[in-house]
Design a protein around this motif. Sequence first.
Motif, PDB file in Angstrom:
ATOM      1  N   SER A  12       0.818  -1.214   0.000  1.00  0.00           N
ATOM      2  CA  SER A  12       0.000   0.000   0.000  1.00  0.00           C
ATOM      3  C   SER A  12       0.846   1.255   0.000  1.00  0.00           C
ATOM      4  CB  SER A  12      -0.945  -0.008   1.203  1.00  0.00           C
ATOM      5  OG  SER A  12      -0.219  -0.366   2.352  1.00  0.00           O
ATOM      6  N   GLU A  13       2.026   1.191   0.620  1.00  0.00           N
ATOM      7  CA  GLU A  13       2.870   2.385   0.659  1.00  0.00           C
ATOM      8  C   GLU A  13       4.108   2.139  -0.173  1.00  0.00           C
ATOM      9  OE1 GLU A  13       3.426   4.509   4.748  1.00  0.00           O
ATOM     10  OE2 GLU A  13       3.637   2.351   4.881  1.00  0.00           O
ATOM     11  N   LYS A  14       4.768   3.220  -0.468  1.00  0.00           N
ATOM     12  CA  LYS A  14       6.050   3.084  -1.155  1.00  0.00           C
ATOM     13  C   LYS A  14       7.138   2.598  -0.207  1.00  0.00           C
ATOM     14  CE  LYS A  14       5.171   5.375  -5.183  1.00  0.00           C
ATOM     15  NZ  LYS A  14       3.722   5.311  -5.099  1.00  0.00           N
ATOM     16  N   LEU A  15       6.851   2.616   1.091  1.00  0.00           N
ATOM     17  CA  LEU A  15       7.895   2.389   2.095  1.00  0.00           C
ATOM     18  C   LEU A  15       8.613   1.066   1.897  1.00  0.00           C
ATOM     19  CD1 LEU A  15       9.386   3.129   4.658  1.00  0.00           C
ATOM     20  CD2 LEU A  15       7.522   2.171   5.969  1.00  0.00           C
ATOM     21  N   LEU A  16       7.840  -0.025   1.681  1.00  0.00           N
ATOM     22  CA  LEU A  16       8.490  -1.326   1.576  1.00  0.00           C
ATOM     23  C   LEU A  16       9.396  -1.376   0.363  1.00  0.00           C
ATOM     24  CD1 LEU A  16       5.604  -3.729   2.567  1.00  0.00           C
ATOM     25  CD2 LEU A  16       7.506  -2.937   3.944  1.00  0.00           C
ATOM     26  N   LYS A  17       8.939  -0.789  -0.718  1.00  0.00           N
ATOM     27  CA  LYS A  17       9.787  -0.778  -1.916  1.00  0.00           C
ATOM     28  C   LYS A  17      11.045   0.042  -1.646  1.00  0.00           C
ATOM     29  CE  LYS A  17       5.762  -1.277  -4.833  1.00  0.00           C
ATOM     30  NZ  LYS A  17       4.760  -0.642  -5.668  1.00  0.00           N
ATOM     31  N   LEU A  18      10.878   1.101  -0.840  1.00  0.00           N
ATOM     32  CA  LEU A  18      12.040   1.924  -0.496  1.00  0.00           C
ATOM     33  C   LEU A  18      13.036   1.119   0.328  1.00  0.00           C
ATOM     34  CD1 LEU A  18      13.316   4.736  -0.567  1.00  0.00           C
ATOM     35  CD2 LEU A  18      12.085   5.276   1.526  1.00  0.00           C
ATOM     36  N   VAL A  19      12.517   0.310   1.253  1.00  0.00           N
ATOM     37  CA  VAL A  19      13.401  -0.543   2.066  1.00  0.00           C
ATOM     38  C   VAL A  19      14.200  -1.469   1.155  1.00  0.00           C
ATOM     39  CG1 VAL A  19      13.437  -2.431   3.741  1.00  0.00           C
ATOM     40  CG2 VAL A  19      11.992  -0.454   4.157  1.00  0.00           C
ATOM     41  N   VAL A  20      13.516  -2.111   0.216  1.00  0.00           N
ATOM     42  CA  VAL A  20      14.193  -3.058  -0.674  1.00  0.00           C
ATOM     43  C   VAL A  20      15.225  -2.348  -1.528  1.00  0.00           C
ATOM     44  CG1 VAL A  20      13.850  -4.579  -2.636  1.00  0.00           C
ATOM     45  CG2 VAL A  20      12.257  -4.656  -0.740  1.00  0.00           C
ATOM     46  N   ILE A  21      14.818  -1.225  -2.118  1.00  0.00           N
ATOM     47  CA  ILE A  21      15.730  -0.519  -3.027  1.00  0.00           C
ATOM     48  C   ILE A  21      16.943   0.008  -2.272  1.00  0.00           C
ATOM     49  CG2 ILE A  21      15.934   1.505  -4.525  1.00  0.00           C
ATOM     50  CD1 ILE A  21      13.079   0.980  -5.391  1.00  0.00           C
ATOM     51  N   SER A  22      16.702   0.572  -1.084  1.00  0.00           N
ATOM     52  CA  SER A  22      17.833   1.090  -0.303  1.00  0.00           C
ATOM     53  C   SER A  22      18.811  -0.019   0.042  1.00  0.00           C
ATOM     54  CB  SER A  22      17.369   1.711   1.003  1.00  0.00           C
ATOM     55  OG  SER A  22      16.289   2.548   0.799  1.00  0.00           O
TER      56      SER A  22
END
Lengths: 102, 547, 240
Positions: free
Chosen positions: A70-80
Motif C-alpha cells: 500500500s505504501e512506497k515504504l516497503l519498496k524503499l526498504v528493498v531498493i535502499s
Amino acid sequence: MSEDSTSGHSKSSSLTTYFAVWIALLAGTLLTYEAAKVDLGVFNAAVALIIATTKALLVALFFMHLRHASEKLLKLVVISTLFFLLILLALSMADYGTRAWS
Amino acid sequence: MPTADNSQGERPNYLNKEYGVGSWLLTTDHKRIALLYLISITFFFFIGGFFALLIRLELLTPAGDLVQADTYNKLFTQHGQVMVFFFLIPSIPAVLGNFLVPMMVGAKDLAFPRVNLLSWYLYIIGGIMMLHCLLTGGVDTGWTFYTPFSTAFSNTKVIEAGLAIFVAGFSSILTGLNFIVTIHRMRAPGMTWSRLPLFIWAHYATSIIQILGTPVIAITLVLVLAERALHLGIFDPKLGGDPLLFQHLFWFYSHPAVYIMILPSMGVVTEIIACFSRKRIFGYSFVALSSIAIAVFGFLVWAHHMFVAGISVYAALVFSILSYAVAVPSAVKVFNWTATLYKGSIHYDAPMLYAFGFLGLFTMGGLTGLFLAALGVNVHVHDTYFVIAHFHYIMVGGAVMGYLGGMHFWWPKISGKLYPEGWARLAALIVFIGFNLTFFPQFILGYVGMPRRYYQYPPEYQVLNVLSTAGATILGVGYLLPMIYFLWSMRYGKPAPANPWNAAGLEWQTPSPPPTFNFDEEPVVTWEAYNYDELDAPRKEEVPVAR
Amino acid sequence: MPDSSTAAAVHGEAHAETHNPALLHHFATEEQQRDASNLGMWIFLATEVMFFGGLFCAYLIYRLKYFGDFAAASTSIDAALGGTNTAVLICSSLTVVIAIWAAQRSRRALMIAMLVLTMLFGLTFLGIKGVEYRDKFVEHHVPGSSFSFEHEEIPGHPGEYANPQHAQIFFALYFIMTGLHALHMVVGLGIFTWLLWMAWKGRFTPDYHTPLEIGGLYWHFVDIIWIYLFPLLYLIDRHR
C-alpha cells in the motif's frame, strides 16, 4: 478465484497469478541451466544474473506481495538495501579492479 | 499496590508499578529496559576505562616497564573492543533512545517490546562472553582484528571475542529495527515527520546504519572465526587469500559504526541547545536531512582507513573525495546549532555545558578528520597518535559529552528526581578540562611521530604523555562525579516536576517519572516542534472580542 | 491531568469493537499491528541481505581473481542436484502463498496441507543438500586438513591444472554460503512448525493470519538467496 482485498488485507493475487509465476520461475531455472551449457563468452555470467534477478523480482513482487504494497515504504526498504549492497560490491571492486593499473 | 519507600504517597509510575527482580528481568516496558541497559553499559564503561587507565599508566614512562609488550597489546585491544561494542554503540540509543523514542512520538511503547527485551539479553550474553574472554586470556589483535594476525598468528582468544561481538551486534540490529518501525508506524495523530523532534530524526538515521551495516561485520567475524578454526585461506596470503578483503568488509561496517556513535549524540545536543536557548532549531529540515545524509554518505567512505594498506591509489582517490563529502552534513549541523544559539536566551545549566563542550570538541575532531582524509597527510599520520586524538575527540568529546548532557537533561524525567546542579556544572567543567588535557597533547604526539599501539617511546615524547595521563586522571574524576550524584539523587534528590526545564516535546507532558504506558490519553499533536515561543509566551488575560 | 477513569473509558471503547485477542496493547488498531509486523519483517530481511551480502562480496572478488580455479572447482559440484533443489524451493514458495490464500478464505484444510507440503519441500531440499555435502566429504573437497584438489583441469585449458589453494577458497565459500543458507532453512522449518501448530489450533482467520504472512516473507527470502547461489556456485563455465 477472487482478486484483491479480502477482509482488511489489501494485498493478494489470484491463484492463477501464483501458478503463472511458479511456471515462470521453473522455466527460468531450466533456462539458466541450459544457458550455462552454451558458450556466450563473457556474457554467461551476465545472463545467469539477469535470469536470477528476474526470478527474484517475481518472487518479491508476487509471492511477497511487494507489488500490492500500500505504501512506497516497503519498496524503499528493498531498493535502499540493494543500493547499499551494490555500494559494497562496487566500491570494493574500485580497489580490486584498479590495482593492476599502478 | 505496594507502597514506595519514601513518604510521598506516590502516584503509580513505571518505577513503582511492580517490584522484584522478575518484574525487571522480564519487563517489556521500554523505560525499564532503558534502565537495564544503563546499568549494563555503565558496568562496561568501567571495564573499558580500567584498560585505559592501565594504558595511560604504562605510557607515563618511555620504557615498557609496567606491563609486557604482549600484555599491552591486550590492553589497547580490549579497551577498544569494550568501549566501542559494549559502551559506545549501545549507549545513547539503548538508554536514551529506548526511553524517549516512544514518548517523543506519542506511543505507549516501542513497536516490538519483546524484541526490545531480547536485544538487552543478547547484549548481556555477548557481554558475559566478552568478560569470560577477558578473564581467561584476553585478545591482542587490536580492536580491528586485522588478518592474517588474527586468523593465523595470534595466540589469544580471538574466536571468543569475535563471537561475543557477533552476539552483541544482533542487539544493535534489533534496536535499530524497533526504532525504524516505531517511528514509521506508531506516531501519535498529528505527529507528522516535520513535527518530530530532531532527536528522533537522529535515531532514525542511526537505525538505518545499524540495520544495514552491522550484518556485514557479523558475517566478517564468521569468516574470521572459520578461517582461524579451519585455515581456509580466505584472508591468508600464503594460501591465496587477501588480507585487504578482511579490511574492506570490516570497515564497511566499522566506519558507519562511528556514525552510529555520533548521530544520537547530535540528536541529544539539538534538543539541549533548543531548550537552553529558548529557540526553535535554526534550519530544522537541514538538520533532519543532514542526519540522513550522514547515514548514507557514511557508507561510502570506509577505505579511508586503508589508504596505506595496499589498496589501489585510484580507489584511494575516490574514497578521499567521498570522505571530504561526508564532512559536509556534519558541518551543516554545526552551523545550524550556532545559528540557533545566536540571539537565543542562553541558560548555562549542566546539560547546556555539555552541549557547548560537544560543539567545540566535535568540531575539532571533525576538522582533524579532514586532515586524515587528505592522502598526503594520511601517509604521515596514519597509525600515529594523531588518529587516536582525532577519534577520541569525536567519540569522547562528541559522543560521550552528548550522552552525559542527555543523561542530565532527561534525568528528572527518568528518575523523578533533580540532580544537584552545582555539582553537575563542576563535573562538566572537570570533564572538559580533563578531556582536553588528555587528548590535545596526543594530536601533537602523533604529528611528531609517536606511533599508536606502542608501549614504549623515545624519551622526547614523555612530557606530552605525562600531560595526557594527568588529563586522563582528571577526566576519570569528572566521570565518577555524575555516577555518585545521580545515585545520591535517587534517594535524596528533590522530586522533579513534569517539565523542570519548560522544554518542548511530548516526553515533558507526562509526569516525572512517567506512568507505565507513558500517556494517560493518546496525545494529539497540533503544534510544531520546538515551540519555545509559545512555551515562553507570557500568559494573556482573556480579552473580549472587539466588534 | 486526565485520570485513569478516562483511560479506562477509552480502552473500553476500543474493546467494544471486535477485539482480537492477538491485538497487543501498545497498538491502537489491528491494522497498525499488522503493518508494524510486516515492516519489521521486511527490515529484518534487509539485514539478512546485507549478512549474505558480505559473502557475495568475498565470492565476487575471488571469482574474478581466480576464475579458472573457481571454474574447475565448480564443475565438481553437481549442477543437476543444485537445479533440482532450486525447483524444490520454488515449489515450496508456491505452497506458502497458497497457504496464505487459503487462510484468507477460511480454507483450513487446504492451508494446513500447504504448510505441510512446504515443510516437506524444505526437508527435501535439506536432504539433497546432505547428499551433496556427503559427496564433497568423500571426494576430500571439504576445506581443512584433509582437503585435496590435485590434477583437476581448468575447463577450457587442457593441461592446466587448478591451484588447490584457490580451489579451497571456492569450497570454503561454497560451504559457508550454502551452509548458512541451510541453517536459515532449518530455522524456517522451525518457524513453519510453529505456524502449522497455530493453524492446527485454529488461530488463523481471514482477519488475522499475520504470522503466516511474515513467516512466508522469511521463507521467500531464503528462496531468493538460493536463486542467486545456484547459478553463481554451480554454473561457472559449464559450457566447456
